[in-house]
Design a protein around this motif. Sequence first.
Motif, short mmCIF file in Angstrom:
data_model
loop_
_atom_site.label_atom_id
_atom_site.label_comp_id
_atom_site.label_asym_id
_atom_site.label_seq_id
_atom_site.Cartn_x
_atom_site.Cartn_y
_atom_site.Cartn_z
N ALA A 110 42.61 37.06 31.96
CA ALA A 110 43.99 37.53 31.79
C ALA A 110 44.63 37.77 33.16
O ALA A 110 45.79 37.41 33.39
N VAL A 111 43.87 38.36 34.09
CA VAL A 111 44.40 38.59 35.44
C VAL A 111 44.71 37.25 36.12
O VAL A 111 45.77 37.08 36.73
N GLU A 112 43.80 36.29 35.97
CA GLU A 112 44.04 34.95 36.54
C GLU A 112 45.35 34.37 36.01
O GLU A 112 46.15 33.84 36.77
N TRP A 113 45.56 34.49 34.70
CA TRP A 113 46.79 33.96 34.09
C TRP A 113 48.02 34.65 34.68
O TRP A 113 49.03 34.01 34.98
N MET A 114 47.95 35.95 34.84
CA MET A 114 49.09 36.69 35.41
C MET A 114 49.42 36.19 36.81
O MET A 114 50.57 35.98 37.17
N VAL A 115 48.36 36.01 37.61
CA VAL A 115 48.56 35.56 38.99
C VAL A 115 49.09 34.12 39.01
O VAL A 115 50.03 33.79 39.73
N GLU A 116 48.48 33.27 38.19
CA GLU A 116 48.93 31.87 38.13
C GLU A 116 50.40 31.77 37.71
O GLU A 116 51.11 30.86 38.11
N ASN A 117 50.84 32.72 36.90
CA ASN A 117 52.21 32.69 36.41
C ASN A 117 53.15 33.56 37.24
O ASN A 117 54.24 33.92 36.79
N HIS A 118 52.68 33.92 38.44
CA HIS A 118 53.52 34.56 39.45
C HIS A 118 54.03 35.95 39.08
O HIS A 118 55.11 36.35 39.50
N TYR A 119 53.26 36.66 38.30
CA TYR A 119 53.59 38.06 38.07
C TYR A 119 53.05 38.89 39.23
O TYR A 119 51.97 38.58 39.76
N ARG A 120 53.79 39.94 39.60
CA ARG A 120 53.21 40.90 40.53
C ARG A 120 52.36 41.87 39.71
O ARG A 120 52.85 42.53 38.80
N VAL A 121 51.08 41.92 40.03
CA VAL A 121 50.13 42.72 39.25
C VAL A 121 49.65 43.90 40.10
O VAL A 121 49.20 43.71 41.23
N THR A 122 49.77 45.09 39.55
CA THR A 122 49.22 46.28 40.21
C THR A 122 48.12 46.86 39.32
O THR A 122 48.32 47.01 38.12
N VAL A 123 46.98 47.14 39.92
CA VAL A 123 45.91 47.84 39.21
C VAL A 123 45.87 49.28 39.69
O VAL A 123 45.74 49.53 40.90
N GLU A 124 46.04 50.22 38.77
CA GLU A 124 45.95 51.63 39.12
C GLU A 124 44.49 52.05 38.95
O GLU A 124 43.95 52.02 37.84
N THR A 125 43.86 52.42 40.06
CA THR A 125 42.41 52.62 40.05
C THR A 125 42.01 53.87 40.81
O THR A 125 42.71 54.29 41.74
N ASN A 126 40.86 54.43 40.45
CA ASN A 126 40.33 55.55 41.23
C ASN A 126 39.55 55.05 42.45
O ASN A 126 39.00 55.85 43.21
N ALA A 127 39.49 53.74 42.63
CA ALA A 127 38.92 53.10 43.83
C ALA A 127 37.44 53.41 44.03
O ALA A 127 36.95 53.44 45.17
N THR A 128 36.73 53.61 42.94
CA THR A 128 35.27 53.77 43.06
C THR A 128 34.53 52.49 42.68
O THR A 128 33.31 52.41 42.82
N LEU A 129 35.25 51.51 42.15
CA LEU A 129 34.64 50.25 41.70
C LEU A 129 35.45 49.10 42.28
O LEU A 129 36.68 49.12 42.20
N ALA A 130 34.77 48.11 42.81
CA ALA A 130 35.49 46.94 43.33
C ALA A 130 34.77 45.68 42.87
O ALA A 130 33.54 45.64 42.84
N PRO A 131 35.54 44.65 42.53
CA PRO A 131 34.90 43.39 42.14
C PRO A 131 34.46 42.62 43.37
O PRO A 131 34.84 42.95 44.49
N SER A 132 33.69 41.57 43.16
CA SER A 132 33.40 40.62 44.25
C SER A 132 34.64 39.74 44.40
O SER A 132 35.02 39.02 43.48
N PHE A 133 35.26 39.80 45.56
CA PHE A 133 36.47 39.01 45.78
C PHE A 133 36.13 37.53 45.98
O PHE A 133 37.00 36.68 45.81
N GLU A 134 34.89 37.24 46.36
CA GLU A 134 34.50 35.83 46.48
C GLU A 134 34.36 35.20 45.09
O GLU A 134 34.85 34.12 44.82
N ALA A 135 33.68 35.92 44.22
CA ALA A 135 33.43 35.38 42.87
C ALA A 135 34.69 35.46 41.98
O ALA A 135 34.83 34.66 41.06
N TYR A 136 35.58 36.42 42.29
CA TYR A 136 36.77 36.63 41.45
C TYR A 136 38.01 36.62 42.34
O TYR A 136 38.66 37.65 42.57
N PRO A 137 38.36 35.44 42.86
CA PRO A 137 39.39 35.37 43.92
C PRO A 137 40.80 35.75 43.47
O PRO A 137 41.64 36.06 44.33
N ALA A 138 41.08 35.75 42.17
CA ALA A 138 42.44 36.13 41.74
C ALA A 138 42.78 37.55 42.18
O ALA A 138 43.96 37.90 42.36
#
Length: 251
Positions: A110-138
């Motif tokens: 779903a995040v990939e689709w949002m990015v591909e469709n040029h939406y500005r996406v903000t994730v509100e997070t407590n910043a204790t968890l981060a994805p692998s940006f290499e494996a999940y480049p969106a």
Amino acid sequence: MIYLVEDFFSIQGEGPYMGTPSIFLRFGGCNLRCPGFGETWQKGKRILGCDTVRAVYTRLFKEDWQEVEDADRLIEIIQNYVVNLSYRPDIVLTGGEPMLYAENPIFYRAVEWMVENHYRVTVETNATLAPSFEAYPAYRSVTFAMAVKLSNSGEPKERRIVPEAIAHLAKEGKESFFKFTLNSELIERDAYEQISEICDGYENPIYCMPLGESIPQLHEHAKYVVPFCLKHGYHYSDRLHVRLWNREEKR
Ligand code: SF4
């Protein structure tokens, strides 16, 4: 399977995009509890915790959450909001803690689709968890609103501050920023020292907001937050949804 608590279309109430029309998707579950944020009574039970307890307390609220088994369901929700719009609103992924689902294929697609469709996406997070940006480049095209919890959350420091996660979100997200909710007591005590410890070494903007779920509370704490921002060069952010709806309605 991921859990959606609610979706709604409104204006962003906080931070750099305050006032921007936004579609909010609120996901269920959080890895923290933040017992220091006071108590509420929900379904006849006393609960210690944040102001989104209905997105956090699985045992009490899970039955109210929508089970999402396919990214297409999330995409459909967004398409239903935008079908009659002549512009593209922002999308805000919030919780709970949405990064619990960061590497879930439903959430990520779903995040990939949002990015591909040029939406500005903000994730509100407590910043204790981060994805692998290499494996999940969106996620490199996503803005992380990093609401790192301070001592008033009641969480132990080692649970609420995860330096590696902050480093990834701050450096690899797009225009990520820090966001802190402050009250007068914390400002008078050691808010500056705590914020400095978290943010030193980062160029990301720092937004400070007054605590409060009603206009009088907001007003009271804002009188301390504004001078605090002026003194330290932080950005003041109001909480527009509280001002407009004063706890009566969701933003
Ligand atoms: S991190 Fe946020 S959502 Fe999770 S318990 Fe704390 S205030 Fe609530």
